[in-house]
Design a protein around this motif. Structure first.
Motif, PDB file in Angstrom:
ATOM      1  N   GLY A 156      32.399 -38.986  26.199  1.00 46.45           N
ATOM      2  CA  GLY A 156      30.841 -39.287  25.799  1.00 46.45           C
ATOM      3  C   GLY A 156      30.185 -38.093  25.299  1.00 46.45           C
ATOM      4  N   SER A 171      32.567 -40.524  30.514  1.00 45.23           N
ATOM      5  CA  SER A 171      31.301 -40.915  29.983  1.00 45.23           C
ATOM      6  C   SER A 171      30.415 -39.577  29.832  1.00 45.23           C
ATOM      7  CB  SER A 171      30.558 -41.968  31.259  1.00 45.23           C
ATOM      8  OG  SER A 171      31.223 -42.925  31.414  1.00 45.23           O
ATOM      9  N   ALA A 172      29.133 -39.866  29.455  1.00 47.97           N
ATOM     10  CA  ALA A 172      28.260 -38.815  28.989  1.00 47.97           C
ATOM     11  C   ALA A 172      27.753 -37.857  30.292  1.00 47.97           C
ATOM     12  CB  ALA A 172      26.954 -39.486  28.215  1.00 47.97           C
ATOM     13  N   GLU A 182      29.211 -42.011  34.409  1.00 47.82           N
ATOM     14  CA  GLU A 182      28.221 -40.893  33.829  1.00 47.82           C
ATOM     15  C   GLU A 182      27.739 -39.864  34.821  1.00 47.82           C
ATOM     16  OE1 GLU A 182      23.854 -41.367  31.739  1.00 47.82           O
ATOM     17  OE2 GLU A 182      25.053 -43.097  32.169  1.00 47.82           O
ATOM     18  N   ALA A 219      29.784 -43.143  38.885  1.00 45.57           N
ATOM     19  CA  ALA A 219      28.697 -42.191  38.513  1.00 45.57           C
ATOM     20  C   ALA A 219      27.970 -41.287  39.299  1.00 45.57           C
ATOM     21  CB  ALA A 219      27.800 -43.201  37.726  1.00 45.57           C
ATOM     22  N   ARG A 233      23.040 -34.675  34.872  1.00 41.57           N
ATOM     23  CA  ARG A 233      23.844 -34.437  33.748  1.00 41.57           C
ATOM     24  C   ARG A 233      24.476 -33.027  34.154  1.00 41.57           C
ATOM     25  NH1 ARG A 233      21.375 -34.646  27.891  1.00 41.57           N
ATOM     26  NH2 ARG A 233      20.330 -32.927  28.612  1.00 41.57           N
TER      27      ARG A 233
END
Length: 275
Positions: free
Chosen positions: A178, A204-205, A223, A239, A258
């Motif tokens: 991602g 994932s991102a 994520e 996540a 992130r």
């Protein structure tokens, strides 16, 4: 009419490309021995895409397939997938944001094999989708030889990606990465054996994968997750969690939304206190 001209001028502004050109001009002034290199690689070109295609083709040049043929293939890929240009700009911006050793936007283009391997993959992936399977496979093979990064041409990779150092990264055919992911050297996104079909990880991102980690099988890395250096991941990662160990287990939260952008690789202490 004036408003239209102003709007067109704003659309033509490319800050990444401007920064790259300024870097080339500075290098040419400060290091005379590299002046012709800067002219041929950067200053002779009108767009970032053209300059990067030239640089990659020169590095991938071989008696089997010349740099001219590679540049031509890259130009054809850009005609059908101009979004390659937006992705490479996002990758440069990611490196500038995340790598404290990078001071100028020109540096990934000139020197960083992780970045160069990733952009070669973007071209190879576009050519694969055009049906040019053998040329895409050639690029994968040649890129692996030159950059020590092996990305199957079919793998799907998002934008804002940083391959830090790059050496030894291996990404399998059905892997998906991602946006805003950072992967350090020696990472494998691989299969678990001789199975066929969809058999590689889905990242994932916002994920951060530390040096030497092995992520194996058709599993999901959630994520904003973190994979600690040296881990072997065989199961889905939730996540916004950090996993570590062999086999990897959840050891705490990821610490931020992130991690792939924050680049904090410190594991949470066992007692939950702040390091």
């Amino acid at each position: 009419m004036a408003e239209l001209k102003n709007a067109m001028a704003e659309e033509s502004v490319d800050p990444i490309w401007q920064s790259v050109r300024e870097g080339a001009e500075q290098i040419a002034r400060n290091e005379a021995s590299l002046a012709s290199f800067m002219v041929s690689t950067i200053l002779n070109h009108e767009q970032l895409e053209e300059a990067l295609a030239f640089r990659l083709a020169e590095r991938l040049d071989h008696s089997d397939v010349s740099a001219d043929l590679i540049r031509q293939a890259f130009a054809e890929a850009l005609e059908t997938e101009p979004e390659i240009g937006a992705a490479m700009r996002a990758d440069i911006a990611a490196i500038m944001e995340r790598d404290p050793a990078t001071l100028r936007a020109i540096e990934p283009i000139l020197y960083f094999k992780g970045f160069q391997a990733l952009q070669t993959h973007r071209f190879a992936h576009a050519l694969l989708k055009q049906g040019r399977v053998d040329f895409a496979n050639y690029l994968q093979s040649r890129s692996s030889q030159v950059f020590q990064v092996d990305i199957n041409a079919a793998a799907k990779v998002g934008r804002g990606i940083m391959f830090d150092h790059g050496t030894g990264i291996v990404i399998g055919e059905t892997a998906v990465i991602g946006n805003n992911v950072s992967i350090l050297q020696g990472v494998t996104l691989g299969g678990t054996g001789k199975e066929t079909g969809d058999r590689h990880p889905k990242v994932s991102a916002g994920v951060l994968i530390g040096a030497g980690a092995k992520v194996l099988g058709n599993i999901n890395i959630g994520e904003g997750a973190r994979v600690a250096a040296g881990s072997v991941v065989l199961k889905d990662v939730p996540a916004h969690k950090t996993v570590a160990g062999v086999p990897a287990k959840v050891v705490g939260d990821a610490g931020c939304p992130r991690p792939g952008c924050a680049m904090n690789q410190m594991l949470p202490p066992a007692d939950g206190s702040l390091l």
